[in-house]
Design an enzyme around this catalytic site. Structure first.
Site, PDB file in Angstrom:
ATOM      1  CG  ASN A  70      -1.930   1.115   1.210  1.00  0.00           C
ATOM      2  OD1 ASN A  70      -1.694   2.180   0.647  1.00  0.00           O
ATOM      3  ND2 ASN A  70      -3.071   0.876   1.841  1.00  0.00           N
ATOM      4  CG  ASP A  98      -8.223 -16.080 -16.250  1.00  0.00           C
ATOM      5  OD1 ASP A  98      -7.492 -16.689 -15.457  1.00  0.00           O
ATOM      6  OD2 ASP A  98      -9.476 -16.079 -16.183  1.00  0.00           O
ATOM      7  CD  GLU A 132      -5.251 -19.994 -15.726  1.00  0.00           C
ATOM      8  OE1 GLU A 132      -5.289 -20.463 -14.575  1.00  0.00           O
ATOM      9  OE2 GLU A 132      -6.162 -19.285 -16.210  1.00  0.00           O
ATOM     10  CG  ASP A 150      -5.184 -19.883  -9.790  1.00  0.00           C
ATOM     11  OD1 ASP A 150      -6.101 -19.403  -9.096  1.00  0.00           O
ATOM     12  OD2 ASP A 150      -4.989 -19.565 -10.981  1.00  0.00           O
ATOM     13  CG  ASP A 174      -8.448 -18.716  -3.122  1.00  0.00           C
ATOM     14  OD1 ASP A 174      -8.273 -17.758  -2.357  1.00  0.00           O
ATOM     15  OD2 ASP A 174      -9.332 -18.770  -3.995  1.00  0.00           O
TER      16      ASP A 174
END
Length: 617
Positions: free
Chosen positions: A153, A354, A386, A461, A505
């Site tokens: 950030n 993707d 991908e 992933d 995840d």
């Protein structure tokens, strides 16, 4: 006469030349040795993908006893070929047939004899239309994969930019990620840490020092989720990440550091909460869900009513787009102001697509043409897909994919190499099996693809690599070095170099531990990256994996005078190695000669250790 003795090796030019993938129109020469039987006929059974097998009778060699040969010339259009051998012989006045194909592990190389045709596993020949190398800046580089919300950030006091409604923000950046789901398992409150583009800008110097030359960013466009694979507006950067001015600053400052940016293109589906679909009314009464006259209506496939529509993996939050619609194609890539054209013109280095298997070959080819329109003389762009499996023979939705034959993808995400690395180090496969897996990929992929694949040991992933390796830092060191020495472009998942752990995840998406990094692991990554960056052999040298007993190695070679040898011991035991004892059994003449020039006749390789040797040292 007795038991048939048949010899063939698809990786040896004594039996099949040239090695590996070939350009359409090339000639391929096959030889096979058949001995100890009364041969009537030896045939190459060659099958062009989608067609019936053809019989090519092989002629006996006039120079080498028991050898049979035949020449095949590949034809347009480009397609895969599959082949095995049929041997007809006479035994006890009876005509018998046996077949020779790949071994039971389904890898190339030496195969096996079977008497039942239904048991045959066929060898593969990959044909490509044209050479299609990725740009040098990419092939010679090192990628760093950033999940933007979880990296850094850049705001004063780490203020979170433009928080979204009905979400939650973690109290500290050390909190562990957690999903709030409803009784159906759907996520009902997205979680955010506040990582943004300014944060990446602030860390460019650190990434440069690590040795990074390419940033692959998770999707940057407006979306409801923290991961942004549910695009709401392709033309707007998510306000939590920043704005176009900040993005341009990132591109320009990264270029000054010699760093290219790769964007994540998510074009198979959009978010239900998007300007295009608008299920929740966020964008008024527009969008395909709210308005049957919407210009986006025919992008989606509805079934009976508004609440039943095609979506990705049956996830209602991700309605699938009909990629065959001309209006959608124009919007994504086939117009001057298309999404791909607009962002490619911004100075990015390229795209990662993707779920590339969900996009048709001509859709991908259209994206590639759009990208090519924005290439400069000395600054070409890259397109990576991908794909989780061996992409050379991938079938998706009943169709063979042709995206590696030239003019589409430069390469794919190399998950098969990740599997090889982890299974070898964790003892699931031995060194010889790892060699067979590596050589199979080398033989199936065009060489340009092999060097352009995006190699990884972890992504957003997968589980974190340190977690997969049971928090064993010696194992991690081996994995890091394999990532850097195997052919392809190494991609480091943010935080792996800091020692981040995490399961599936969302646990693999923790915030980067600034100020709490594991300095030992940082040093290992830095040293390995520098070796990759400074050694041309590791970037573009030919790839010859080999095994010596329990040891795994690979030779990266640009010439017989310029090569690098990597040798590792993945076992828990130290190994006393006598090169002369093992070399003839396990290595070809080229590897044998290189090893003998850089290794003493005998040496010891410690447990879970490696050695890297160069021809000029």
């Amino acid at each position: 006469m007795g038991v048939p003795k048949v010899s063939f090796n698809s990786w040896s030019e004594a039996f099949r030349r040239p090695f590996g993938a070939v350009k359409t129109g090339s000639s391929i020469y096959f030889s096979i040795k058949v001995a100890n039987i009364d041969v009537i006929e030896v045939d190459l059974m060659i099958q062009r993908d989608g067609e019936q097998a053809q019989v090519r009778q092989m002629a006996p060699s006039s120079e080498k006893e028991d050898m049979y040969y035949v020449k095949l010339t590949t034809e347009s259009p480009t397609r895969l070929y599959f082949y095995h051998f049929r041997i007809i012989y006479q035994e006890d006045l009876h005509e018998r047939i046996i077949y020779y194909g790949k071994s039971e592990d389904n890898y190339g190389g030496e195969g096996r004899l079977v008497s039942d045709l239904s048991q045959i596993e066929q060898y593969q020949i990959t044909c490509f239309n044209k050479l299609d190398p990725a740009p040098d800046w990419y092939v010679n580089g090192v990628i760093y994969h950033i999940f933007i919300d979880r990296f850094s950030n850049g705001e004063r006091n780490h203020r979170v930019l433009n928080p979204k409604k009905n979400t939650f923000i973690y109290a500290t950046e050390e909190d562990l990620p957690y999903y709030i789901r409803d009784k159906n398992g759907d996520i009902v409150r997205w979680d955010f840490y506040g990582g943004n583009l300014s944060g990446i800008i602030n860390k460019l110097h650190d990434l440069k020092l690590l040795g990074v030359t390419i940033l692959y960013l998770s999707p940057i466009f407006e979306a409801s989720s923290n991961h942004k694979y549910d695009t709401a507006n392709y033309r707007r950067i998510d306000p939590m990440f920043g704005d176009r001015k900040t993005f341009d600053k990132l591109i320009n400052k990264a270029r000054r550091y010699g760093i290219h940016i790769i964007l994540d293109g998510v074009f198979n589906h959009v978010g239900a909460d998007s300007i295009y679909f608008n299920r929740f009314g966020t964008y008024g009464n527009t969008g395909a869900y709210k308005d049957q006259s919407s210009p986006y209506r025919d992008w989606f496939t509805f079934h009976g009513d508004q609440d039943h529509y095609d979506c990705w993996w049956n996830i209602s939050d991700l309605p699938t787009v009909n990629k065959e619609k001309e209006s959608y194609r124009k919007f994504i890539y086939d117009a001057e102001d298309s999404v791909v054209d607009t962002w490619s013109a911004s100075g990015i280095g390229g795209w990662r697509l993707d779920v590339a298997d969900e996009l048709s070959d001509d859709f991908i080819a259209g994206i590639r043409k759009s990208i090519n329109r924005h290439e400069e003389k000395d600054d070409h762009k890259v397109l990576i897909g991908e794909v989780w499996e061996d992409a050379s023979n991938k079938i998706a939705y009943g169709k063979r994919r042709h995206y590696l034959e030239g003019g589409m993808l430069h390469g794919v995400m190399n998950y098969p190499f990740r599997t090889l690395i982890i299974e070898l180090i964790n003892g699931k496969i031995n060194a010889r099996q790892a060699v067979r897996a590596g050589l199979t990929l080398k033989s199936n992929y065009p060489s340009d693809t092999l060097f352009a694949n995006m190699n990884n040991i972890g992504t957003h992933d997968t589980e974190r690599i340190l977690t997969v390796l049971d928090n064993d830092e010696k194992k991690l060191q081996l994995a890091i070095w394999l990532l850097m020495v195997l052919p392809g472009v190494p991609c480091v998942y943010y935080g792996d170099e800091a020692g981040l752990t995490g399961g599936k995840d969302p646990d693999n998406r923790r915030f980067y531990p600034w100020g709490r990094e594991n300095r030992k692991i940082v040093t290992i990554f830095h040293e390995a990256i520098q070796a990759r960056r400074t050694d041309e052999n590791l970037q573009t040298g030919d790839f010859y994996p080999f095994s010596i007993g329990a040891l795994f190695g690979c030779l990266r070679l640009r010439s017989t005078e310029n090569y690098t040898v990597f040798l590792m011991n993945p076992t828990m035991d130290s190994v006393d190695l006598d090169i002369n004892q093992f070399i003839d059994e396990t290595c070809g003449n080229l590897i044998r000669g290189c090893l003998q020039s850089v290794l003493p006749a005998t040496k010891q390789l410690n447990a879970q250790a490696f050695q890297i040797l160069k021809s000029n040292e």
